[in-house]
Design an enzyme around this catalytic site. Structure first.
Site, PDB file in Angstrom:
ATOM      1  CG  ASP A  99      36.080  84.148  56.733  1.00 10.59           C
ATOM      2  OD1 ASP A  99      36.010  82.920  56.761  1.00 10.59           O
ATOM      3  OD2 ASP A  99      37.093  84.771  57.113  1.00 10.59           O
ATOM      4  CG  ASP A 122      33.081  89.361  58.905  1.00 14.20           C
ATOM      5  OD1 ASP A 122      33.516  88.486  59.671  1.00 14.20           O
ATOM      6  OD2 ASP A 122      32.546  89.113  57.809  1.00 14.20           O
TER       7      ASP A 122
END
Length: 237
Positions: free
Chosen positions: A32, A30
Site C-alpha cells: 500500500d 511493501d
C-alpha cells in the site's frame, strides 16, 4: 551518514553508486502506497462511510505514532464490518493502480535474477492479485474474514501468526533469505511507512518511496519524486 541528492528527488546515504543489481538476490516490497497507489483499508472503509475515521488511524500508524500496530489494524478492520466482496472487487478494479515504475522495477529485478517478495499489512484480496499480475514469488499479508460474501470485521489467524506487522515483515524477509540461502545484506527492502522499518534495517539496501519522514531519514535511498523505477538509476546498466 550524510544524505546526498545525486539527482533531483533521489537522495542516498551510506553507500556510493553505481551498484550492480545482480549482486542482490531478493527485493522485498511493501504494497500500500509503495507498489500501489492506495491504502486498501482506507478505500474499503469508504464503502461503509468510514474512510475519514480509518484513514486517520492509518496515517498515524504509518508515521510511527501508534505503538501497537496490530491493535490499530484490528480497530480499523472492525470498522469494515458489512463491506461486501463485490465492493472489494470494485475497489480493486476501479481504484487500485500500480504506482509509476512499479512494473518496470519488478521486471528489471526479475531479469537480473532477483526473487521478489511482497510483505503487506494489507489483505490477501489485493496482495494475491498484485502478485499474480507482477509475477511476484512470495507474499505475506492478512486475511479478512468473510461470511456469506460480507466482511465480519475480523481477520483470520494464519499458520505463521495473526497479523503481518513490522515485526512479521522483518521475520518474513529473514525467512525468505534463509530459504534462498542468502544473507540479508543481499536483499533490498522498499517501503514508505514506519511498519516497514524493521525489514529495511535488515536489508543490505533500504529504499524509501515517497515515504514518511522517519523512514526517509533511515533509508539508504529516498525516492522523493518520480516512480519506483528511479531506483534503477543507482545501478550499472
Amino acid at each position: 551518514m550524510h544524505p546526498t541528492a545525486i539527482a533531483p528527488g533521489l537522495i542516498i546515504q551510506g553507500f556510493a553508486p553505481p551498484l550492480r543489481l545482480s549482486d542482490f538476490k531478493l527485493i522485498a516490497f511493501d504494497m500500500d502506497s509503495t507498489l500501489i497507489n492506495i491504502e486498501c483499508v482506507d478505500e474499503i472503509a469508504d464503502a461503509v462511510g468510514r474512510k475519514r475515521e480509518v484513514a486517520a488511524i492509518t496515517e498515524a500508524a504509518m508515521r510511527g505514532e501508534i505503538t501497537d500496530y496490530k491493535e490499530s489494524l484490528r480497530q480499523r478492520v472492525a470498522l469494515l464490518q458489512g463491506v461486501t466482496e463485490v465492493q472489494m472487487n470494485q475497489i480493486y478494479q476501479e481504484r487500485m493502480q500500480f504506482n509509476p515504475g512499479a512494473a518496470e522495477l519488478v521486471a528489471a529485478c526479475k531479469a537480473a535474477g532477483l526473487k521478489v517478495l511482497l510483505v503487506s499489512g494489507g489483505f490477501t484480496h489485493f496482495t494475491d492479485r498484485v502478485a499474480q499480475r507482477l509475477g511476484i514469488d512470495y507474499t505475506r499479508s492478512n486475511v479478512l474474514q468473510i461470511e456469506n460474501g460480507v466482511l465480519t470485521g475480523r481477520m483470520v489467524d494464519q499458520p505463521w501468526g495473526d497479523i503481518c506487522d513490522g515485526a512479521e515483515k522483518r521475520k518474513m524477509l529473514l525467512e525468505t533469505c534463509a530459504l534462498l540461502g542468502i544473507a540479508p545484506k543481499q536483499a533490498i527492502a522498499v517501503g514508505d511507512g514506519a511498519n516497514d522499518l524493521p525489514m529495511m534495517r535488515e536489508a543490505g539496501l533500504s529504499v524509501a518511496f515517497h515515504a514518511k519522514s522517519a523512514v526517509r531519514e533511515l533509508a539508504n535511498v529516498s525516492i522523493e519524486s518520480g516512480g519506483l523505477d528511479r531506483l534503477l538509476e543507482l545501478f550499472q546498466p
